[in-house]
Enzyme design. Structure first.
Site, PDB file in Angstrom:
ATOM      1  N   SER A   1       5.704  -8.546 -11.338  1.00  0.00           N
ATOM      2  CA  SER A   1       4.593  -7.617 -11.220  1.00  0.00           C
ATOM      3  C   SER A   1       3.661  -7.730 -12.422  1.00  0.00           C
ATOM      4  O   SER A   1       3.079  -8.786 -12.656  1.00  0.00           O
ATOM      5  CB  SER A   1       5.140  -6.196 -11.032  1.00  0.00           C
ATOM      6  OG  SER A   1       4.121  -5.308 -10.629  1.00  0.00           O
TER       7      SER A   1
ATOM      8  N   ASP B   1       3.243  -6.246   0.672  1.00  0.00           N
ATOM      9  CA  ASP B   1       2.769  -5.973  -0.677  1.00  0.00           C
ATOM     10  C   ASP B   1       1.312  -6.408  -0.758  1.00  0.00           C
ATOM     11  O   ASP B   1       1.004  -7.561  -0.427  1.00  0.00           O
ATOM     12  CB  ASP B   1       3.636  -6.766  -1.665  1.00  0.00           C
ATOM     13  CG  ASP B   1       3.266  -6.562  -3.129  1.00  0.00           C
ATOM     14  OD1 ASP B   1       2.224  -5.941  -3.416  1.00  0.00           O
ATOM     15  OD2 ASP B   1       4.027  -7.040  -3.999  1.00  0.00           O
TER      16      ASP B   1
ATOM     17  N   HIS C   1       7.225  -4.632  -2.636  1.00  0.00           N
ATOM     18  CA  HIS C   1       7.077  -4.719  -4.085  1.00  0.00           C
ATOM     19  C   HIS C   1       8.236  -3.989  -4.769  1.00  0.00           C
ATOM     20  O   HIS C   1       8.633  -2.911  -4.359  1.00  0.00           O
ATOM     21  CB  HIS C   1       5.747  -4.084  -4.500  1.00  0.00           C
ATOM     22  CG  HIS C   1       5.323  -4.438  -5.887  1.00  0.00           C
ATOM     23  ND1 HIS C   1       4.637  -5.589  -6.181  1.00  0.00           N
ATOM     24  CD2 HIS C   1       5.499  -3.785  -7.063  1.00  0.00           C
ATOM     25  CE1 HIS C   1       4.396  -5.632  -7.471  1.00  0.00           C
ATOM     26  NE2 HIS C   1       4.919  -4.554  -8.040  1.00  0.00           N
TER      27      HIS C   1
END
Length: 317
Positions: free
Chosen positions: A156, A247, A277
């Site tokens: 991320s 996502d 995610h």
């Protein structure tokens, strides 16, 4: 409207529900400190411990103006072919050495590589480029401290930082040997497929992305913040980008792969079907997440040894 009931299996829904159970409906209105406390409690709830034979030491990189806390993971049966510099996710606002502790320990245990997790400075107390500056400083420290190749890995926000470091350090005598980016946010165009199809995805929405971008600060046209904003994608290290289908960020990795390939580099992007995610925390409870983590381990191992086991062109998804 995307039919998540059809895309997401029961194990993944259970993971989503377990994650969401830690968050009050009005969490967005909580203070930063309160949101961090909630995130930390949620991460602790998913903690699965260390693999047998893995130990960790918490220390710091000492710079002239600050110290960067790090945690060094070592295996009882080490593989000295490479080391891994790991940058955690959390929207540049959340997380630290504890939030991804067991992920790093397992990455160490399964590759045998020494793994160094970096506790970079967080927004809003430290806005961009503070986290980037810490990530670059940590890479330079690792390149000097270890004679072996350095593989960058991050999820991320950490994937964003890893890519930004790769752009900033290419062409140097000691540059990253490879980078493995896990559902990274790379500053992609909001017209890309996943932003449109998964704007309201479970676990992460486009509104969430806007919130974190505002917290982080800086300019989206700056490649140190948005690697996809760079105008040059040549001479980057071999890159593996692993995305979650459900996502909004998925297309960032795909676009990043395409630009590296167009510049003559090596890149492979894989979209994990039915995952969301943040699925790394569910790798021991969700079959799809466990299989993806194995792919991540294999990618880190391969890049650390200087091999490229992906089909020519990197187009397989």
């Amino acid at each position: 409207m995307t039919d998540y009931a059809a895309l997401i299996d029961a194990e993944t829904w259970a993971f989503i529900e377990r994650t969401n159970s830690h968050y009050p409906p009005d969490t967005v209105d909580y203070t930063v400190a309160e949101q961090r406390a909630i995130y930390d409690r949620m991460c602790r709830a998913f903690f699965v411990g260390y693999p047998e034979g893995v130990t960790a030491e918490t220390t710091a990189i000492q710079l002239s103006d600050r110290a960067i806390p790090i945690r060094v993971y070592r295996s009882a049966t080490p593989d000295t072919a490479a080391m891994v510099l790991y940058l955690h996710g959390g929207g540049f606002m959340l997380g630290g050495l504890d939030s991804h502790d067991d992920v790093c320990a397992e990455l160490c245990g399964r590759t045998g590589f020494e793994v160094v997790a970096v506790d970079y400075r967080l927004a809003p107390e430290f806005r961009h480029p503070a986290a980037f500056d810490d990530a670059v400083a940590a890479f330079h420290w690792a390149a000097a401290a270890y004679a072996r190749p350095v593989v960058l890995c991050g999820d991320s926000a950490g994937g964003n930082l890893a890519a930004a470091v790769s752009h900033a350090t290419r062409g140097r005598v000691r540059a990253p040997a490879g980078q493995v980016l896990i559902y990274p946010g790379l500053g992609g165009d909001r017209n890309l497929r996943s932003y449109r199809e998964h704007a309201e995805a479970p676990m992460l929405t486009v509104r969430d992305l806007d919130f974190y971008a505002t917290i982080r600060g800086g300019s989206s046209g700056d490649a140190t913040q948005s690697p996809l904003a760079d105008t040059d994608f040549s001479a980057l290290p071999p890159t593996v980008a692993i995305a979650a289908q459900c996502d909004p960020l998925s297309s960032d990795g795909e676009a990043y792969r395409d630009r590296i390939l167009a510049a003559g580099g090596k890149a492979w992007w894989h979209e994990e079907q039915g995952l969301v995610h943040g699925y790394l925390r569910g790798r021991h409870a969700v079959g799809r997440a466990g299989a993806s983590f194995s792919r991540i381990v294999e990618a880190v191992s391969a890049l650390g040894r200087g091999s490229w086991p992906y089909e020519e062109g990197g187009k397989k998804s």
